[in-house]
Design an enzyme around this catalytic site. Sequence first.
Site, PDB file in Angstrom:
ATOM      1  N   SER A   1     -19.394  23.287 -92.497  1.00 37.35           N
ATOM      2  CA  SER A   1     -18.796  24.612 -92.389  1.00 37.35           C
ATOM      3  C   SER A   1     -17.304  24.519 -92.680  1.00 37.35           C
ATOM      4  O   SER A   1     -16.912  24.106 -93.767  1.00 37.35           O
ATOM      5  CB  SER A   1     -19.069  25.210 -91.009  1.00 37.35           C
ATOM      6  OG  SER A   1     -18.733  26.568 -90.981  1.00 37.35           O
TER       7      SER A   1
ATOM      8  N   HIS B   1     -27.175  28.922 -90.701  1.00 38.07           N
ATOM      9  CA  HIS B   1     -25.955  28.114 -90.730  1.00 38.07           C
ATOM     10  C   HIS B   1     -26.063  26.892 -89.817  1.00 38.07           C
ATOM     11  O   HIS B   1     -25.520  25.834 -90.112  1.00 38.07           O
ATOM     12  CB  HIS B   1     -24.761  28.973 -90.314  1.00 38.07           C
ATOM     13  CG  HIS B   1     -23.445  28.346 -90.605  1.00 38.07           C
ATOM     14  ND1 HIS B   1     -23.006  28.077 -91.875  1.00 38.07           N
ATOM     15  CD2 HIS B   1     -22.455  27.908 -89.773  1.00 38.07           C
ATOM     16  CE1 HIS B   1     -21.809  27.524 -91.827  1.00 38.07           C
ATOM     17  NE2 HIS B   1     -21.461  27.403 -90.559  1.00 38.07           N
TER      18      HIS B   1
END
Length: 727
Positions: free
Chosen positions: A582, A699
Amino acid sequence: MLVGLALVACGPDRGATPATHPTGTRAAPPPAQATPAAAAPARPDYGYPATRRDDVRETLHGVTVSDPYRWLEDEKSPEVRAWMAAEDAFARERLARLPGRDGFRTRLAELFYAEAMGTPRRFGSRFFFMRRPPKSEKWIVYVREGKTGRERVLLDPNTWSTDGSRSLGSWSVSWDGKKVAYGVRANNSDEATLHVRDVGTGAESTIDVIEGAKYAYPRWSAKSDAFYYTWVPPVGAVSVADRPGYAELRRHRLGEAPQQDVTVREPTRDASTFLYPALDKSGRWLFAYVEHGWSGTDIFFQDLREPPAKRAWKRLTDAKDGSFSVIAHRDRFILFTNAGAPTFRVLRVEPSHPAREDWKELVPARPDATLESVTLVGGKLSLKYLVDVVSRLELRDLDGKLIREVALPGLGTASSLVGDPDDDLAYFAYESFTEPPIIFETSVKTGAQSVFYETKLPITPARFVAEQVKFRSKDGTSVPMFVIHAKEAKRDGANPTILYGYGGFQVAETPSFSSSIYPWLEQGGVYVIANLRGGSEYGEEWHRAGMRRKKQNVFDDFIAAAESLTRLGWTAPAHLAARGASNGGLLVGAAVTQRPDLFGAALCGVPLLDMLRYHRFGSGKTWTEEYGSADDAEDFRALYAYSPYHHVVRGTNYPPLLMLSADSDDRVDPMHARKFVAALQDASTGGEVLLRIEKHAGHGGADLVKASVEKLADEYAFAWAKLGPKR
């Protein structure tokens, strides 16, 4: 109790010439525009799937920007989907043949399929907690009737889908312990639907089903007959990037259709903000938080004891002053803030006199420690500090007077005390790099402690040690890192080493236990975690020194960590891998494009990499306070100076890179991974570049132990093969 998605780009997952800052009035062009393609050395033929390269250019703030892989942004395009399938198949075929992969997979399965437990919390007469039994793929929510009563399953996402694609989001128990509101997420993405279940009977309400619960986090009323939550309009009603700005605070009464829910605060219409509610146990004080990124908080409040016609939102805090959180207790507000105190402090506010000049300081900021969190339990304040990245716990009375320090087993990471605001019984967790998690039960009144739960794993942590090392970054700043290794490891410059970093969104990388790193350590590898600027290790100044137009500091810190590891003899560039996900994936992208000579491999997960267009996709606009926006001329100059996608240079010897993406990531759009991989495959004269795409994954991954095992086995086998392990 509330367990769910953190409002960050992503939670950390542990486990050429540098780009320069722009000067003058124009952004420095990336090296790709200055290096003639004809001068590039021949590229190895790895047999990558064919990738189209377009001549797409646009002018931003007077600068011509090339974007040859913009066509890969459209995931719905048949051409893009075919390309993704081909790249994923290509990557998996090569990963499956890596030597040592089966060994990593076997060991990871032994460690991951072990029982784990979360901290319990009492509501009414019942205790609620999460546990993952051995061989379970997903965490399960349990309820126990009384402290020593019968234990049973309350929510088991393992049973919700045959392929594991449905997962548990946030969950919140009513104060009387009779109801639970929880989110169900499809494809393990952030998008969720709220449901309500009766704790006693297990009956599911067919009426209390609420769509648009991506950021819901229900807050129950004192009577447990209603809750407040954040609602966002359906996908397609507004653009994906703008949805957070259309969030509303709503009140849902049990048994009524969600269409009748009352809006208690209107949308901000600002997609860079988060809007969410809080409510005290008494049900009197309702708060509306408006978070401006990770740097400032507007808090408004209402007195729900007033007649509805007289209720009005009153301002408590201003985001221009800093970050805030509030606890309401006995008709007083307790503020936790960095306003006027970069290492945070605690204040008391009378609701009848909320003006800042009337605030009273209870606990001043400390120059030697960062106050991480404050909780209210048993009528006392639990304060968690970081001192040189190690936890310290204190218990104070409501006037800020120190009662005692809470004893911890060692130099590791502890949670704040968890419990009811009026209950003497409390719990806290402790762990370190070499100590598996332990949950302690404690009395707020007496301080008596006992072990409630101790994690058991087939590991011998005593074989390993974690050392804290400090090094100097490019600008002279002292930065710490933890080097974890076998006690007998030698500094001979040949240790296969993974350097992990995050560096953003106030995330502190503290000494926490991760069984996932042990297969690497047991093979003779070294694992390093760097405490980069952008986190909260040393307060808000540390965060701000690594955000927005100072983001390059984070990359400089990481590069300096890599250089330090070589200088200290732990490893050498050929044996060093960069790892991050990320915001940490952005870090890896920047590190390998700025200093490809420093790394022998790179592991890059669900990253941001096109920093000129990130705010147009996924939850990107909510991060503009952290990164800036290319729509702003000054921000553009800073972003363009480091944006990894725009700094891929043809003819450069980039290290081998494994890109880990997810097919249903609705937080950081996977277009970043696709475009960067395409650019590297076209440009690099170095190692292979692989794109691995996780199925039914958001995610945070696929929310399945078996998926985590396979992914980590691929990562470790890839890195081990590239770093030249010791013989």
